[in-house]
Design a protein around this motif. Sequence first.
Motif, PDB file in Angstrom:
ATOM      1  N   VAL A 120     -10.420   8.615  -7.107  1.00 35.67           N
ATOM      2  CA  VAL A 120     -10.611   8.640  -8.210  1.00 35.67           C
ATOM      3  C   VAL A 120      -9.733   7.405  -8.481  1.00 35.67           C
ATOM      4  CG1 VAL A 120      -7.649   9.382  -9.525  1.00 35.67           C
ATOM      5  CG2 VAL A 120      -9.005  11.489  -8.204  1.00 35.67           C
ATOM      6  N   MET A 121      -9.856   6.590  -9.995  1.00 36.14           N
ATOM      7  CA  MET A 121      -9.609   5.109  -9.659  1.00 36.14           C
ATOM      8  C   MET A 121      -8.243   4.640 -10.614  1.00 36.14           C
ATOM      9  SD  MET A 121     -11.486   2.436 -11.066  1.00 36.14           S
ATOM     10  CE  MET A 121     -10.937   0.675 -11.357  1.00 36.14           C
ATOM     11  N   LEU A 122      -7.411   4.647 -10.403  1.00 36.69           N
ATOM     12  CA  LEU A 122      -6.152   4.735 -11.462  1.00 36.69           C
ATOM     13  C   LEU A 122      -6.379   3.780 -12.634  1.00 36.69           C
ATOM     14  CD1 LEU A 122      -3.536   6.291  -9.567  1.00 36.69           C
ATOM     15  CD2 LEU A 122      -4.829   7.727 -11.357  1.00 36.69           C
ATOM     16  N   GLN A 123      -5.874   4.003 -14.032  1.00 35.28           N
ATOM     17  CA  GLN A 123      -5.923   2.481 -14.195  1.00 35.28           C
ATOM     18  C   GLN A 123      -4.953   1.512 -13.487  1.00 35.28           C
ATOM     19  OE1 GLN A 123      -5.797   2.708 -18.505  1.00 35.28           O
ATOM     20  NE2 GLN A 123      -5.780   0.421 -19.157  1.00 35.28           N
ATOM     21  N   GLY A 124      -4.657   0.384 -13.526  1.00 31.07           N
ATOM     22  CA  GLY A 124      -3.787  -0.318 -13.075  1.00 31.07           C
ATOM     23  C   GLY A 124      -3.430  -0.193 -11.518  1.00 31.07           C
ATOM     24  N   GLY A 125      -4.793   0.808 -10.858  1.00 25.61           N
ATOM     25  CA  GLY A 125      -4.433   0.477  -9.227  1.00 25.61           C
ATOM     26  C   GLY A 125      -3.834   1.244  -8.551  1.00 25.61           C
ATOM     27  N   GLY A 126      -2.503   1.018  -8.480  1.00 25.85           N
ATOM     28  CA  GLY A 126      -1.805   2.089  -8.039  1.00 25.85           C
ATOM     29  C   GLY A 126      -1.602   1.788  -6.430  1.00 25.85           C
ATOM     30  N   GLY A 127      -1.641   0.126  -6.293  1.00 20.90           N
ATOM     31  CA  GLY A 127      -1.818  -0.197  -5.217  1.00 20.90           C
ATOM     32  C   GLY A 127      -0.418  -0.431  -3.858  1.00 20.90           C
ATOM     33  N   TYR A 128      -0.220  -0.119  -2.808  1.00 23.02           N
ATOM     34  CA  TYR A 128       0.999  -0.877  -2.421  1.00 23.02           C
ATOM     35  C   TYR A 128       1.277  -2.332  -2.546  1.00 23.02           C
ATOM     36  CZ  TYR A 128       0.220   3.517  -0.193  1.00 23.02           C
ATOM     37  OH  TYR A 128       0.027   5.119  -0.126  1.00 23.02           O
ATOM     38  N   PRO A 129       2.068  -3.012  -2.303  1.00 21.19           N
ATOM     39  CA  PRO A 129       2.028  -4.105  -3.012  1.00 21.19           C
ATOM     40  C   PRO A 129       2.419  -5.328  -2.270  1.00 21.19           C
ATOM     41  CG  PRO A 129       4.318  -3.145  -4.472  1.00 21.19           C
ATOM     42  CD  PRO A 129       3.564  -1.809  -3.473  1.00 21.19           C
ATOM     43  N   ALA A 130       2.936  -4.508  -1.180  1.00 22.47           N
ATOM     44  CA  ALA A 130       2.858  -5.808   0.307  1.00 22.47           C
ATOM     45  C   ALA A 130       1.652  -5.020   1.204  1.00 22.47           C
ATOM     46  CB  ALA A 130       4.422  -4.941   0.761  1.00 22.47           C
ATOM     47  N   ALA A 131       0.864  -4.236   1.100  1.00 20.78           N
ATOM     48  CA  ALA A 131      -0.195  -4.501   1.766  1.00 20.78           C
ATOM     49  C   ALA A 131      -1.464  -5.398   1.297  1.00 20.78           C
ATOM     50  CB  ALA A 131      -0.710  -2.865   1.535  1.00 20.78           C
ATOM     51  N   ARG A 132      -2.134  -5.954   2.371  1.00 14.95           N
ATOM     52  CA  ARG A 132      -3.641  -6.420   2.258  1.00 14.95           C
ATOM     53  C   ARG A 132      -4.595  -5.122   1.955  1.00 14.95           C
ATOM     54  NH1 ARG A 132      -1.007  -8.642   6.634  1.00 14.95           N
ATOM     55  NH2 ARG A 132      -0.624 -10.764   6.693  1.00 14.95           N
ATOM     56  N   ALA A 133      -5.530  -5.894   0.937  1.00 14.87           N
ATOM     57  CA  ALA A 133      -6.535  -5.385   0.029  1.00 14.87           C
ATOM     58  C   ALA A 133      -7.108  -5.112   1.520  1.00 14.87           C
ATOM     59  CB  ALA A 133      -7.177  -6.688  -0.227  1.00 14.87           C
ATOM     60  N   GLY A 134      -7.570  -5.373   2.779  1.00 12.81           N
ATOM     61  CA  GLY A 134      -8.673  -5.054   3.647  1.00 12.81           C
ATOM     62  C   GLY A 134      -7.594  -3.455   4.184  1.00 12.81           C
ATOM     63  N   GLU A 135      -6.072  -4.073   4.577  1.00 14.48           N
ATOM     64  CA  GLU A 135      -5.766  -2.312   5.188  1.00 14.48           C
ATOM     65  C   GLU A 135      -5.581  -1.111   4.485  1.00 14.48           C
ATOM     66  OE1 GLU A 135      -2.147  -5.540   7.467  1.00 14.48           O
ATOM     67  OE2 GLU A 135      -1.785  -4.795   5.645  1.00 14.48           O
ATOM     68  N   MET A 136      -5.657  -1.706   2.946  1.00 15.92           N
ATOM     69  CA  MET A 136      -5.898  -0.679   2.619  1.00 15.92           C
ATOM     70  C   MET A 136      -6.764   0.003   1.780  1.00 15.92           C
ATOM     71  SD  MET A 136      -3.464  -1.404  -1.416  1.00 15.92           S
ATOM     72  CE  MET A 136      -4.403   0.525  -1.744  1.00 15.92           C
ATOM     73  N   LEU A 137      -8.009  -0.626   2.037  1.00 18.90           N
ATOM     74  CA  LEU A 137      -9.254  -0.015   2.106  1.00 18.90           C
ATOM     75  C   LEU A 137      -9.636   1.289   3.344  1.00 18.90           C
ATOM     76  CD1 LEU A 137     -11.330   1.223   0.238  1.00 18.90           C
ATOM     77  CD2 LEU A 137     -12.874  -1.401   1.540  1.00 18.90           C
TER      78      LEU A 137
END
Length: 310
Positions: free
Chosen positions: A85-102
Amino acid sequence: MSPRSPDPVRLRGVSKRYGSVVAVSDLDLDVAHAEVLALLGPNGAGKTTTVEMCEGFVQPDAGSIQVLGLDPVADNAAVRARIGVMLQGGGGYPAARAGEMLNLVASYSAKPLDPAWLLDTLGLTDAARTTYRRLSGGQQQRLALACAIVGRPELVFLDEPTSGMDAHARVVVWELIDALRRDGVTVVLTTHQLKEAEELADRIVIIDHGSTIASGTPAELMRSGAEDQLRFSAPRKLDLSLLLSALPEGYRAREQSPGEYLVEGSIDPQVLATVTAWGARLNILATDMRVEQRSLEDVFLELTGKDLRS
């Protein structure tokens, strides 16, 4: 011979209301295996509600939904393990680094794609240590796409997958979606980019007021209703009186948009020759001449009476 598994997405008579507002009304929808289906409609047409019901986030008021042969609400855990699921606006954790999230999302899958490869493919390697809130809008969208597909899902829902991206990033995402299809992944996408739908989709479904008003391949939709139309490009604001006088009685000609002309009537070789001769008399060249072809935007406006973003 084993029976064929059901279509990855199947909706029958699905309805959803929010108070007095009917978001989805008696909707039927099927999405085939390894198909890229684009769901189009003006804002408020019911696209997002339809996708959220398929994802199991929203319970329908009536009708039935099967996703990968399962009920997306009652069997939510089993469905979520097999979809992206890819949500519009991303829905990521603001303080998390991109690589950590993935890497975190990849850790939930038994056989994930290589996160480093995916970051490189989507042009995010240099941003791997950047926090989510400091990513650009386009980078956040690419990271959301990476998170949606890193677990090798059988079915992916993509909401505005190229929103905020530059032209190069958009092409990269288009190529990745095409690769998903070749690998047998089913893709359902919503988009405000008609060119994107035309380029990517095997089939397009247009909905308005929560109901399907048209469906077909891009070519089928653009041919529909265009059998007696000739379109061509030429300099703006040309005098069409000479052309109309040369065409048989009952034909119509107009400048549909600046530099884009439309001739309506039975189109045969003689009509094409008449248009060419008219251009020669004006010392202009009519280019991009096409018969039985409308733009997807023409079709959309005719069916809904609205711009895609309205």
